[in-house]
Design an enzyme around this catalytic site. Structure first.
Site, PDB file in Angstrom:
ATOM      1  N   HIS A 221      -8.219  28.544 -50.023  1.00 56.18           N
ATOM      2  CA  HIS A 221      -9.635  28.806 -50.327  1.00 56.18           C
ATOM      3  C   HIS A 221      -9.887  30.298 -50.406  1.00 56.18           C
ATOM      4  O   HIS A 221     -10.868  30.740 -51.004  1.00 56.18           O
ATOM      5  CB  HIS A 221     -10.554  28.133 -49.295  1.00 56.18           C
TER       6      HIS A 221
ATOM      7  N   LYS B 286      -8.700  30.076 -37.696  1.00 51.87           N
ATOM      8  CA  LYS B 286      -8.761  31.355 -36.958  1.00 51.87           C
ATOM      9  C   LYS B 286      -9.230  32.481 -37.893  1.00 51.87           C
ATOM     10  O   LYS B 286     -10.128  33.245 -37.563  1.00 51.87           O
ATOM     11  CB  LYS B 286      -7.359  31.665 -36.404  1.00 51.87           C
TER      12      LYS B 286
ATOM     13  N   LYS C  28       1.981  29.192 -42.238  1.00 58.95           N
ATOM     14  CA  LYS C  28       2.916  29.399 -41.125  1.00 58.95           C
ATOM     15  C   LYS C  28       4.316  29.148 -41.645  1.00 58.95           C
ATOM     16  O   LYS C  28       4.521  28.358 -42.577  1.00 58.95           O
ATOM     17  CB  LYS C  28       2.609  28.412 -39.984  1.00 58.95           C
TER      18      LYS C  28
ATOM     19  N   SER D 145      -3.525  42.652 -38.426  1.00 62.05           N
ATOM     20  CA  SER D 145      -2.618  42.423 -39.556  1.00 62.05           C
ATOM     21  C   SER D 145      -3.370  42.606 -40.871  1.00 62.05           C
ATOM     22  O   SER D 145      -2.837  43.142 -41.846  1.00 62.05           O
ATOM     23  CB  SER D 145      -2.069  40.998 -39.528  1.00 62.05           C
TER      24      SER D 145
END
Ligand code: NAD
Length: 473
Positions: free
Chosen positions: A67, A96, A108, A364
């Site tokens: 998205h 998150k 991931k 990050s």
């Protein structure tokens, strides 16, 4: 699936999602799309080991949501890696990132190996081969999917990834942004190492500064004098302890896997760390008392308990004995669902991992932005700010006929360096997320806890993006 859990990790994330989605306005189809893992790359590749044998390596990369682009999420090296786990962790990354307004979809990666049983050369070969597999399938890139460190990986592996990617994409000027958590010399950002611990501190400090919440919990407002217990003196736990101590809290106990220590007037994390390094154990720290078992630290009276080690450490068995007023989930999944229920009944406030440990991904994001802009934060304006501040100070000193001390001068004229800007961006993010989740929780009395409120926050943000794209009008 662990023997303690009746369903898989991914199924349990879906269950939490379903519980929270009842408090949102979205139709079923859209909710199903948010939940689904969009792309799953399960791969096998051969690597020749140091002894000449060939090992077939099992690895994954899951992109849960596009998205927002790119996708983002760590790469884990562990023997426990499996597709279900990677899917669950990728979904949690979507939620998150949404909560802390980091404009990425969740992803991931995982490689099923025990990094401690591999030589550095073998690890390098596996990491480089994994990266080239991702390149071949278009599963990595600064605008596609940006990995980061997780269990068993760190700066070294990220440096191998960026080097492999760059050599396969010659001339890609943004190649450094294909991965985060890199060493500074390879395009990393200052402040990344302490980011998760500092983010936990900012999040809990914000809760401690909420008068209504403190009244309900029978606590005074503010960090000063609060009794803190930290489990795990690794990267996250160490920095949590450091920032709480530096802001006037008292770290009364620290637990590691070999045991736990207690000192009523406070432990200094660096001294404990050095003691552990020298003796091989946290125990017998001068002036502190050894607790009978490591787990005893979780059951002591304190204001804030910070599990910063492993998952499932507070469960159906020990949750009834927990006496903390607030639990700050620094680790991923330190509480089991049974523990959640028990603690809620006891009136203990659980500040959920889903956003509380988002400091790492937030910084990050700053690293990725730095890579795309090709300039260190603060480089253009630091000296200019210092010159202007110096001029203003001179005027004020002349007008008031008062000279500031050399120490005051240094503080007043200081122009922001990279780490100052990174920490300030992190502070803003964590304060904003804490307030937003609290508001959602308070706005609907039927929402049972802060964890559900965090899911509602994430679902609403991802849902809005889809709706605004016109996919689900
Ligand atoms: P780490 O390996 O640096 O530290 C973990 C520490 O916990 C180690 O010192 C280890 O000895 C200790 N430990 C292990 N078993 C224990 C036990 N039974 N009792 C007490 N202590 C024990 O890892 P980390 O990076 O600090 O991560 C800790 C947790 O935070 C993990 O759940 C991780 O997923 C989560 N997390 C980390 C980051 C990050 O940026 N590092 C970001 C988000 C979430």
């Amino acid at each position: 699936m662990s023997s303690q859990q009746p369903y898989s990790f991914f199924a349990s994330v879906e269950k939490s999602f379903d519980r929270a989605s009842k408090f949102t306005k979205w139709e079923n189809g859209l909710l199903e799309q948010i939940k689904a893992c969009n792309s799953i790359y399960s791969m096998r590749f051969p690597v020749k080991m140091d002894d000449g044998s060939i090992e077939v390596i099992e690895a994954y990369r899951v992109q849960h949501s596009q998205h927002k682009s790119p996708c983002k999420g760590g790469i884990r090296f562990s023997e426990e890696v499996n597709q279900d786990e990677v899917m669950a962790l990728a979904s949690l990354m979507t939620y998150k990132c949404a909560i802390v307004n980091v404009p990425f979809g969740g992803a991931k990666g995982g490689i099923k190996i025990n990094p401690r049983k591999k030589s550095v050369y073998e690890l390098e070969k596996i990491t480089r081969r994994y990266t080239s597999e991702l390149v071949k399938k278009n599963f990595i890139g600064p605008g596609i999917d940006v990995p980061a460190p997780d269990y068993g990986t760190g700066e070294r592996e990220m440096a191998w990834i960026v080097d492999t990617y760059s050599s396969l994409k010659p001339g890609d000027i943004d190649a450094a942004g294909c991965v985060t958590g890199k060493p500074i010399t390879q395009g990393g950002v200052r402040g990344r190492k302490e980011a998760t611990g500092l983010g936990v501190f900012f999040g809990i400090r914000e809760v401690l500064n909420m008068p209504d919440e403190m009244k309900k919990l029978g606590m005074s407002v503010g960090v000063e004098g609060k009794k803190i217990i930290v489990q795990g003196l690794g990267n996250v736990g160490y920095h949590c302890a450091k920032f709480f101590r530096e802001h006037g809290a008292v770290v009364i106990a620290i637990a590691e896997y070999e045991g736990a220590i207690f000192k009523a007037d406070g432990l200094h994390e660096e001294e404990v760390f050095q003691h552990r390094k020298a003796t091989g154990s946290i125990l017998n720290f001068p002036g502190a008392t050894n607790l009978a078992k490591s787990g005893d630290a979780l059951e002591m009276e304190c204001d804030v308990l910070i599990p910063a080690a492993l998952e499932n450490v507070i469960n159906g068995e020990n949750a009834p004995n927990v006496k903390a007023k607030i639990i700050g989930e620094a680790a991923n999944g330190p509480l089991t669902p049974e523990a959640d229920e028990i603690l809620a009944k006891k009136g203990i406030l659980v500040v959920p991992d889903m956003y509380l440990n988002a400091g790492g991904v937030t910084v990050s994001y700053f690293e990725w932005l730095k890579n795309l802009s090709h300039v260190r934060y603060g480089r253009m304006e630091k000296r200019f700010t210092e010159n202007m501040n110096g001029l203003m100070l001179e005027q004020i000193e002349t007008l008031t006929d008062r000279k500031v001390t050399a120490k005051e001068r240094k503080l007043i004229i200081h122009g922001a360096e990279e780490v100052d800007l990174v920490n300030s961006g992190l502070e803003e993010t964590m304060i904003g997320a804490t307030r937003e989740i609290m508001e959602i929780w308070k706005s609907n009395p039927a929402i049972p806890d802060m964890r559900t409120a965090a899911y509602v926050c994430a679902i609403n943000k991802v849902g809005t993006t889809y709706a605004e794209l016109g996919i689900f009008p």
